[in-house]
Design a protein around this motif. Structure first.
Motif, PDB file in Angstrom:
ATOM      1  N   UNK A   1       0.861  -1.265  -0.086  1.00 26.56           N
ATOM      2  CA  UNK A   1      -0.163   0.074   0.148  1.00 26.56           C
ATOM      3  C   UNK A   1       0.807   1.336  -0.134  1.00 26.56           C
ATOM      4  N   UNK A   2       1.965   1.270   0.735  1.00 26.78           N
ATOM      5  CA  UNK A   2       2.893   2.301   1.076  1.00 26.78           C
ATOM      6  C   UNK A   2       3.511   2.667  -0.576  1.00 26.78           C
ATOM      7  N   UNK A   3       3.812   1.414  -1.011  1.00 25.79           N
ATOM      8  CA  UNK A   3       4.528   1.760  -2.449  1.00 25.79           C
ATOM      9  C   UNK A   3       3.799   2.298  -3.642  1.00 25.79           C
ATOM     10  N   UNK A   4       2.581   2.243  -3.383  1.00 28.02           N
ATOM     11  CA  UNK A   4       1.641   2.568  -4.567  1.00 28.02           C
ATOM     12  C   UNK A   4       0.687   3.971  -3.958  1.00 28.02           C
ATOM     13  N   UNK A   5       1.054   4.255  -2.951  1.00 28.76           N
ATOM     14  CA  UNK A   5       0.446   5.620  -2.345  1.00 28.76           C
ATOM     15  C   UNK A   5      -0.800   5.636  -1.774  1.00 28.76           C
ATOM     16  N   UNK A   6      -1.186   4.303  -1.337  1.00 33.37           N
ATOM     17  CA  UNK A   6      -2.430   3.990  -0.774  1.00 33.37           C
ATOM     18  C   UNK A   6      -2.459   4.297   0.853  1.00 33.37           C
TER      19      UNK A   6
END
Length: 371
Positions: free
Chosen positions: A132-137
């Motif tokens: 989630x952090x990697x895709x900005x969620x």
């Protein structure tokens, strides 16, 4: 163990994990004659359909890790499998956050029309914070992820069944929204996974199917009884699926040797990294009982604790253990294999007929006794 009367009439169903993600279904360096590419999976779907499988479940991943360096997107991949089969239902994994209900409802309604109702969805609440952090969620707290998923499911159902749909939730809102065309009949089934209190409560309220990680019949029975008791007040009756990894060989010793080899060749760093993320997600539930919360290193070599279900041995042993899972409340067994194409075919040829024979014998016994 008492057999549930409502399950004796229905044959247990079978699904398989679609390897649309590279690395197979074990975090191990053992050779796996399994591929994530489209051609392999089209052929596998046809083999599974011929073998008697009811469902195929595609996986959703957005980032690499734990041997899964390549990932095909689940909804598009599901549609491709449907285009190459005639009877098999395909369950597309959908992750709230990257998806919103509007997009998912429209995608699935269209695929339902194209496939004459053979598409279903698995709503994945999320366990991998790094993804989630990697895709900005935003990464929500454990129970908030399930609250969002429940709203997602309520929104899907409303969009699929109502015109001028209006909904006011904390995560999703609709005002007089009408989707046309709606899905073909039957309505797409809604699956979800989990083991936590929040997961079970959500299943009791809104889901058609509840997937749990690998479990013994005793462990499974506890979850089934809990969900059944909760669901009564909501007028719902979710069916239950349990994860399992199948190793079928001529003798139990041969099958156990394969399991030992898988674990001996496990990638320790990858297993520990996966375990760190997965256990954190499981322990994050308020009661600390979510998926993977108590998994051992050996359990985690198979992503969803599939070894714990113990479908490891001869065809006769595996068939008997499947019927024991049915007795414990399983309506569906979700299967993974080391070498998918040949082992799915073997399962259909050698194990599934034994399961059906055992089920038929159970059905015949009361009639014989009454006569």
């Amino acid at each position: 163990m008492t057999i549930r009367s409502d399950q004796t009439l229905e044959p247990v169903r079978f699904a398989y994990w679609v390897p649309n993600v590279s690395g197979g279904l074990v975090v191990s360096r053992i050779p796996q004659r399994t591929s994530w590419d489209a051609g392999y999976n089209r052929k596998l779907a046809q083999i599974a359909e011929e073998a008697g499988f009811d469902y195929a479940l595609t996986q959703i991943r957005f980032t690499a890790g734990y041997g899964a360096e390549y990932q095909h997107e689940s909804v598009a991949f599901s549609q491709d499998l449907l285009a190459h089969t005639n009877k098999l239902k395909v369950i597309a994994a959908i992750l709230p956050g990257p998806w919103n209900p509007t997009l998912a409802a429209k995608q699935i309604a269209t695929i339902s029309q194209l496939s004459e109702g053979r598409i279903a969805v698995n709503i994945v609440s999320g366990w991998f914070a790094g993804e989630f952090r990697a895709i900005g969620e935003p990464w929500l707290d454990h129970d908030e992820r399930y609250r969002r998923s429940e709203e997602f499911i309520r929104a899907l159902r409303g969009i699929w069944t109502q015109d001028n749909f209006t909904f006011r939730g904390d995560f999703y809102r609709y005002t007089n929204y009408t989707l046309k065309p709606k899905p073909a009949d039957p309505q797409p089934e809604i699956f979800q996974g989990g083991s936590s209190r929040a997961a079970r409560d959500m299943a009791a309220r809104v889901s058609d199917w509840y997937f749990t990680n690998g479990a013994t019949p005793v462990e499974l029975r506890k979850q089934v009884d809990d969900i059944r008791a909760k669901s009564v007040e909501f007028g719902n009756r979710p069916k239950i699926g349990v994860n399992a990894f199948v190793i079928a060989r001529d003798t139990e010793e041969e099958a156990r040797a394969v399991l030992d080899d898988i674990i001996a060749q496990a990638d320790p760093e990858a297993v520990k990294a996966f375990g760190h993320e997965a256990k954190n997600a499981g322990k994050a539930s308020p009661e600390g009982e979510g998926n993977w919360a108590k998994s051992t290193f050996e359990d985690l070599v198979q992503y969803n604790d599939g070894f714990r279900t113990n479908l490891i041995g001869t065809p006769d042993q595996i068939a008997e253990r499947i019927v024991a899972l049915k007795d414990a409340g399983a309506d569906l067994i979700l299967l993974a294999f080391l070498h998918f194409q040949e082992e799915v075919a073997y399962f259909g040829r050698e194990i599934l007929p034994r399961v059906r024979a055992l089920e038929a014998a159970r059905e015949a016994a009361p009639a014989a006794a009454a006569a």
